[in-house]
Design a protein around this motif. Structure first.
Motif, PDB file in Angstrom:
ATOM      1  N   VAL A 294       1.312  -0.734  -0.386  1.00 38.61           N
ATOM      2  CA  VAL A 294       0.280  -0.207  -0.016  1.00 38.61           C
ATOM      3  C   VAL A 294       0.748   1.313   0.123  1.00 38.61           C
ATOM      4  CG1 VAL A 294      -1.590   1.170   1.067  1.00 38.61           C
ATOM      5  CG2 VAL A 294      -2.005  -1.364   1.239  1.00 38.61           C
ATOM      6  N   LEU A 295       1.047   2.195  -0.992  1.00 39.22           N
ATOM      7  CA  LEU A 295       1.567   3.940  -0.974  1.00 39.22           C
ATOM      8  C   LEU A 295       0.309   4.716  -0.482  1.00 39.22           C
ATOM      9  CD1 LEU A 295       3.286   2.988  -4.386  1.00 39.22           C
ATOM     10  CD2 LEU A 295       4.509   2.403  -2.271  1.00 39.22           C
ATOM     11  N   TYR A 296       1.226   5.654   0.321  1.00 40.82           N
ATOM     12  CA  TYR A 296      -0.170   6.846   0.647  1.00 40.82           C
ATOM     13  C   TYR A 296       0.325   7.494  -0.142  1.00 40.82           C
ATOM     14  CZ  TYR A 296      -1.945  10.846   2.900  1.00 40.82           C
ATOM     15  OH  TYR A 296      -2.323  11.188   3.766  1.00 40.82           O
ATOM     16  N   ARG A 297      -0.265   8.536  -1.352  1.00 39.21           N
ATOM     17  CA  ARG A 297      -0.162   8.694  -2.922  1.00 39.21           C
ATOM     18  C   ARG A 297      -0.315  10.164  -2.538  1.00 39.21           C
ATOM     19  NH1 ARG A 297      -0.314   5.279  -7.026  1.00 39.21           N
ATOM     20  NH2 ARG A 297      -1.185   2.772  -6.535  1.00 39.21           N
ATOM     21  N   HIS A 298      -0.898  10.808  -1.933  1.00 34.27           N
ATOM     22  CA  HIS A 298      -1.111  12.711  -1.440  1.00 34.27           C
ATOM     23  C   HIS A 298      -2.220  11.778  -0.554  1.00 34.27           C
ATOM     24  CE1 HIS A 298      -3.822  11.459  -4.629  1.00 34.27           C
ATOM     25  NE2 HIS A 298      -4.899  12.323  -4.346  1.00 34.27           N
ATOM     26  N   ARG A 299      -1.563  13.113  -0.069  1.00 29.76           N
ATOM     27  CA  ARG A 299      -3.318  14.086   1.179  1.00 29.76           C
ATOM     28  C   ARG A 299      -4.094  14.613   0.274  1.00 29.76           C
ATOM     29  NH1 ARG A 299       1.114  17.640   4.944  1.00 29.76           N
ATOM     30  NH2 ARG A 299       2.368  15.698   4.544  1.00 29.76           N
ATOM     31  N   GLY A 316     -15.489  11.887  -3.632  1.00 31.17           N
ATOM     32  CA  GLY A 316     -15.269  11.098  -4.815  1.00 31.17           C
ATOM     33  C   GLY A 316     -13.847  10.074  -4.230  1.00 31.17           C
ATOM     34  N   SER A 317     -13.314  11.045  -2.831  1.00 28.86           N
ATOM     35  CA  SER A 317     -11.498  10.503  -3.167  1.00 28.86           C
ATOM     36  C   SER A 317     -11.832  10.355  -1.887  1.00 28.86           C
ATOM     37  CB  SER A 317     -10.515  11.815  -3.641  1.00 28.86           C
ATOM     38  OG  SER A 317     -10.937  12.529  -4.864  1.00 28.86           O
ATOM     39  N   PRO A 318     -10.560  10.064  -1.403  1.00 27.14           N
ATOM     40  CA  PRO A 318     -10.571   9.586   0.081  1.00 27.14           C
ATOM     41  C   PRO A 318      -9.689  10.810   0.981  1.00 27.14           C
ATOM     42  CG  PRO A 318      -8.938   8.053  -1.248  1.00 27.14           C
ATOM     43  CD  PRO A 318     -10.032   9.143  -1.924  1.00 27.14           C
ATOM     44  N   ALA A 319     -10.858  10.909   2.077  1.00 22.52           N
ATOM     45  CA  ALA A 319      -9.898  11.625   2.910  1.00 22.52           C
ATOM     46  C   ALA A 319     -11.049  11.297   4.854  1.00 22.52           C
ATOM     47  CB  ALA A 319     -10.849  13.143   2.472  1.00 22.52           C
ATOM     48  N   PRO A 320     -10.244  12.045   5.981  1.00 23.10           N
ATOM     49  CA  PRO A 320     -11.190  11.535   7.263  1.00 23.10           C
ATOM     50  C   PRO A 320     -12.910  12.112   6.600  1.00 23.10           C
ATOM     51  CG  PRO A 320      -8.920  12.639   7.224  1.00 23.10           C
ATOM     52  CD  PRO A 320      -8.904  12.574   5.417  1.00 23.10           C
ATOM     53  N   ASN A 321     -13.804  10.915   6.730  1.00 23.17           N
ATOM     54  CA  ASN A 321     -15.089  11.541   7.210  1.00 23.17           C
ATOM     55  C   ASN A 321     -14.970  11.552   8.452  1.00 23.17           C
ATOM     56  OD1 ASN A 321     -15.654  10.706   4.370  1.00 23.17           O
ATOM     57  ND2 ASN A 321     -14.826   8.670   5.140  1.00 23.17           N
ATOM     58  N   ILE A 322     -15.563  13.108   8.999  1.00 19.83           N
ATOM     59  CA  ILE A 322     -15.733  13.644  10.521  1.00 19.83           C
ATOM     60  C   ILE A 322     -16.632  14.355  10.534  1.00 19.83           C
ATOM     61  CG2 ILE A 322     -12.909  13.294  10.255  1.00 19.83           C
ATOM     62  CD1 ILE A 322     -12.826  16.651   9.911  1.00 19.83           C
ATOM     63  N   PHE A 323     -18.033  14.545   9.869  1.00 20.68           N
ATOM     64  CA  PHE A 323     -19.196  15.365  10.670  1.00 20.68           C
ATOM     65  C   PHE A 323     -19.461  14.887  11.102  1.00 20.68           C
ATOM     66  CE2 PHE A 323     -20.832  13.376   6.705  1.00 20.68           C
ATOM     67  CZ  PHE A 323     -22.733  12.369   7.350  1.00 20.68           C
ATOM     68  N   ILE A 324     -20.268  15.828  12.434  1.00 21.97           N
ATOM     69  CA  ILE A 324     -20.963  15.679  13.399  1.00 21.97           C
ATOM     70  C   ILE A 324     -22.511  15.913  13.727  1.00 21.97           C
ATOM     71  CG2 ILE A 324     -18.676  15.228  14.574  1.00 21.97           C
ATOM     72  CD1 ILE A 324     -18.818  17.905  16.037  1.00 21.97           C
ATOM     73  N   GLY A 325     -22.462  15.949  12.341  1.00 13.95           N
ATOM     74  CA  GLY A 325     -24.071  17.490  12.673  1.00 13.95           C
ATOM     75  C   GLY A 325     -23.880  18.460  12.762  1.00 13.95           C
ATOM     76  N   SER A 378      -8.684   1.949   2.968  1.00  9.89           N
ATOM     77  CA  SER A 378      -8.813   3.576   3.371  1.00  9.89           C
ATOM     78  C   SER A 378      -7.560   3.674   5.098  1.00  9.89           C
ATOM     79  CB  SER A 378     -10.304   3.707   4.077  1.00  9.89           C
ATOM     80  OG  SER A 378     -10.003   5.534   4.675  1.00  9.89           O
ATOM     81  N   PRO A 379      -7.235   5.300   4.512  1.00  6.29           N
ATOM     82  CA  PRO A 379      -5.840   5.107   5.979  1.00  6.29           C
ATOM     83  C   PRO A 379      -6.277   5.930   6.168  1.00  6.29           C
ATOM     84  CG  PRO A 379      -5.183   6.773   3.497  1.00  6.29           C
ATOM     85  CD  PRO A 379      -6.675   5.440   2.972  1.00  6.29           C
ATOM     86  N   TYR A 380      -7.483   6.217   6.350  1.00  5.12           N
ATOM     87  CA  TYR A 380      -8.465   7.153   7.455  1.00  5.12           C
ATOM     88  C   TYR A 380      -9.246   6.224   8.464  1.00  5.12           C
ATOM     89  CZ  TYR A 380      -6.291  10.397   3.322  1.00  5.12           C
ATOM     90  OH  TYR A 380      -5.168  10.586   3.260  1.00  5.12           O
TER      91      TYR A 380
END
Length: 876
Positions: A294-299, A316-325, A378-380
């Protein structure tokens, strides 16, 4: 009439209060306890209710016809829960230590610790096996509810305040972005949602210097449920504790050090109590087939990452999913402006949130969050801890009663965020509805609730609170619905069939053919889920897990079985000799578009070999030679392939390099030069079975009686050795190959199997007089005069020990990757047992931690008694 005010003399006089009746709690204490319990229950009911409402609107199981079993939920967790049902009801082949159903025999305890230790998973035993999908759903639902309830409790420890409002903010935690995008499909991870507030409550007790034993047990519970997410939760709560101690009023250095020391000791002993989980899983992971690199391509870009704070979308792209309403987001944005909160506290908590957010997208800290290994996916996966921290910040803001102008400043920040992120993939129509509509209603309600108490009546407060509750419920449900609808439009999220009438009928058919342990009944190539043997029954080769032993994967692939994911997902044999060697007496095949059951000649599960295996025909590097060696007889002709037409291949070491020759638009039936590909010929005895073996080939191969579609890619995807029909009467075998891009075909990719020789070889193998497979043990009575070695058709994984005629137990050897036990002369009885590596040292560490915990508890009790015992002077 208004009561007469007391005189100063009466007010100073001690008042007599009627004591409560013996055995009954004081009414005031009872009301307080009910209020404390009511808030967590409210958070649980609202979060679970909103999630169920969203599923009903979307038509998802169990509130609609659409399956939830996408990705690993269908391929791993439903089959593993079906296996847990079998274990709880005593119908499994094997036990917690060993699984005879998958991979032709694999260890199981690490799988159990990793995939099935969420306590809610054990609900599966209360339902019929055919309904295993439903308790798997309950694991997610109950984890959401319990996580929200416990967060409500922790927020009350973080700062006192309204339980109802704490519950409303905790709903945003229970249905945060990580849950709706990542956790919902991984019931094992959902325990992390529970572990974070559990560890937080334990850490708070360290600050208050109370309940060390109980806190240690909470840490142990968090780590036992799922050690992977518990490690993330523990790291996050260590950071939270650090911020709390550093932002405490000055002059409390000694208090800080004592709290930190108590927390460190609590974490160490609590984790040590779960040592078997860690030692067994760690050693199983080390022995497992390595995952694809696994390569961590880019932030993700900063704006894209900030957009994840906005609810309702799925980027559509990976990112940390963090919403809380929306309520939580509004209060987090207002927090820097709340003057009632000391500046050092505001700076400390915002620095914590920002630091954790940055750590999610920097490779060294990504490794730290994920146990020093980039995850295959997912790295997140740790994003839920940031959602928890944001909920804590929102509560600190609300508990300090922000003024309307402070709330308005926060609303301005939210509006600026929404406008700045309007073009990001995570912002959708639902996002604008939630932020604009829900944000306005939330802002008005919070402004009304935080005005001084003299400016509002209880009736007004109740009405505003009810309106805010409805806003949270509907907003959370709409968020969950919107995210689910967007995600399910992605083709990759197509759900699996899992437990349907078709798969249940297949299971019933397999049960009718069961002949274990005299032979295996193999479900064959997976059709329903990647772990079909766990789902359907039988004893097959398919196995999908992070703990597939490297020995298992490499042995099966070397003998002609296929694999995916670099061996993390093994497949069953598809050729007669592979099935015979592994003792497969009946199997399913997907020929002609439907599953059909077949009988097959097979060796016994245990065979007694008198001497060394004979030299097999062909080149020793071929699958055919390796199969013959284990079978103990030559059953193949392995001719060289000769180019005979079509695109000209280039000779390379060990085979031929084919130029690209994709199939024409009309398919293989097109005549003439358009279907040229590359043609090879070979010569074999007429009537033999043509077996094709090109593990890393991608393309189509047409043979004398069938075709094979290859999807090979070194060393990610390996094709199984497969049948291509019969050798014609003239003995000339012709194969036509269409490669996808440049492809290499082995020079001896064709083996011609003699069914007569195979039947004779199988008939010549001696099996035991009796064979018993009980859990993780095998016991065999050997034929008279047994000598040489016994070979078990089980991959030679570490952990086995065998004894002959009651002698000392020794680790068996390996014969072609299978278990082999030297017998000596005149052996009569063989017994083998499997113990997971790491279990005994883990139990030792856990026992030592238990003694420490008991000593602390006993010592605390003695100290408590000594404080309560009156002194001599008092007794006098």
């Amino acid at each position: 009439m208004a009561p007469t005010p007391a005189t100063p003399q009466e007010a100073a006089r001690p008042q007599e209060v009627a004591p409560p009746r013996p055995g009954r709690p004081h009414p005031a204490a009872l009301r307080g306890a009910l209020r404390r319990l009511g808030a967590p229950w409210l958070a649980a009911v609202l979060s679970m209710g909103a999630y169920c409402l969203a599923l009903a609107l979307h038509g998802s199981y169990p509130l609609g016809p659409r399956s939830r079993a996408v990705n690993d939920l269908g391929n791993q967790f439903v089959p593993f829960h079906a296996r847990l049902w079998d274990l709880l009801h005593g119908t499994a082949n094997g036990d917690l230590y060993f699984n005879w159903s998958s991979g032709y025999g694999v260890p199981f305890l690490a799988d159990f610790f990793t995939y099935l230790m969420n306590p809610f998973s054990w609900l599966v035993g209360l339902f019929p096996r055919a309904l295993a999908d439903f308790p798997v759903f309950l694991v997610t639902l109950a984890s959401i509810g319990l996580g929200a309830a416990l967060m409500t409790v922790f927020l009350g420890l973080l700062h006192p305040g309204s339980g109802w409002l704490r519950a409303l903010l905790s709903v945003g935690y229970g249905l945060c972005g990580w849950v709706l995008n990542d956790g919902y499909a991984d019931p094992m991870w959902m325990w992390g949602l529970v572990a974070l507030p559990l560890v937080g409550i334990a850490a708070d007790w360290c600050v208050r210097r109370t309940r060390w034993v109980a806190g240690t047990l909470l840490v142990a519970l968090a780590w036992a449920g799922n050690f992977y997410t518990a490690a993330m939760a523990t790291l996050a709560m260590a950071l939270v504790l650090g911020v709390r101690l550093l932002t405490a009023p000055p002059g409390a250095r000694g208090v800080r050090l004592r709290a930190a020391g108590r927390a460190a000791a609590m974490a160490a002993v609590g984790i040590a109590l779960t040592a078997p989980v860690l030692t067994v899983s760690l050693l199983a992971s080390r022995a497992a087939q390595p995952a694809p690199e696994v390569l961590y391509r880019h932030r993700p870009p900063p704006l894209y990452q900030l957009a994840q704070l906005l609810p309702g979308g799925h980027g559509g792209s990976p990112a940390p999913n963090i919403f809380i309403g929306v309520p939580g987001l509004l209060l987090v944005a207002a927090f820097p402006f709340v003057r009632a909160v000391p500046p050092r506290v505001r700076i400390g908590w915002y620095a914590l949130a920002a630091g954790v957010a940055v750590s999610f997208v920097w490779k060294p800290t990504i490794l730290l969050w994920h146990g020093l290994a980039l995850p295959n996916g997912s790295p997140y996966r740790a994003a839920f801890v940031l959602s928890g921290i944001l909920v804590m910040i929102s509560w600190l803001a609300l508990a300090h009663r922000p003024r309307p102008r402070e709330l308005a400043a926060g609303a301005g920040l939210v509006a600026l965020l929404a406008v700045s992120c309007r073009d990001q993939g995570a912002a959708s129509t639902a996002t604008w509805v939630l932020v604009a509509g829900g944000g306005a209603a939330t802002l008005a309600a919070l402004a009304a609730l935080t005005v001084p108490s003299g400016a509002r009546t209880d009736r007004t407060r109740t009405a505003v609170t009810a309106a805010l509750t409805g806003t949270v419920l509907l907003g959370s449900a709409y968020t969950a619905f919107s995210v689910t609808a967007v995600r399910d439009r992605i083709a990759w999220f197509r759900p699996k069939t899992t437990l349907t009438p078709a798969s249940l009928a297949v299971r019933a058919g397999l049960a009718g053919r069961a002949d274990w342990p005299r032979s295996r009944t193999d479900p064959g190539p997976h059709e329903f889920a990647n772990n079909d043997p766990l789902l359907l029954g039988g004893e097959g080769g398919s196995y999908y897990s992070s703990y597939v032993p490297a020995v298992t994967a490499r042995t099966l692939q070397a003998l002609g079985a296929g694999w995916y994911m670099r061996g993390r997902h093994t497949l069953s044999f598809e050729d007669p000799v592979g099935r015979a060697v592994m003792g497969v007496g009946s199997y399913l095949s997907a020929a002609h578009g439907r599953l059909t059951a077949y009988r097959a000649p097979h060796a016994p599960l245990l065979t007694v070999r008198d001497g060394p295996p004979p030299a097999a025909g062909g080149e020793p590097s071929t699958v055919f030679a390796r199969q013959e060696r284990l079978l103990g007889a030559a059953v193949y002709e392995v001719p060289r392939l000769t180019p005979a037409g079509g695109a000209v291949p280039l000779p390379v070491r060990g085979g031929w390099l084919l130029p690209p020759a994709p199939l024409p638009a009309g398919g293989p039936q097109v005549a003439g030069p358009d279907r040229a590909g590359t043609v090879f010929t070979a010569r074999c005895a007429p009537g033999g079975v043509v077996v094709w073996s090109a593990p890393w080939f991608a393309g189509r191969v047409d043979g004398p009686g069938g075709h094979v579609e290859g999807a090979g890619k070194y060393d990610i995807t390996a094709n199984a050795a497969s049948e291509l029909g019969r050798v014609p009467a003239d003995g000339k075998v012709t194969v036509r190959v269409h490669g996808q891009g440049w492809q290499v075909v082995p020079g001896r990719a064709v083996g011609c199997l003699s069914p007569r020789r195979l039947a004779a070889a199988v008939g010549a193998l001696r099996g035991p007089r009796t064979l018993t497979a009980d859990g993780h043990r095998l016991t065999a009575r050997l034929p008279r005069g047994a000598a040489g070695r016994a070979v078990l058709a089980v991959p030679a994984v570490a952990g086995w020990s065998c004894a002959v005629d009651g002698g000392p137990s020794r680790a068996p050897a390996s014969d072609g990757g299978l278990l082999a036990v030297p017998l000596g002369r005149g052996a009569g009885r063989l017994s083998c047992a499997y113990v997971p590596p790491g279990l005994r040292p883990g139990l030792a560490v856990s026992g030592a931690a238990g003694l420490v915990l008991a000593a602390v508890a006993f010592g605390g009790r003695l100290r408590g008694r000594s404080r309560l015992r009156p002194s001599k002077e008092a007794r006098a």
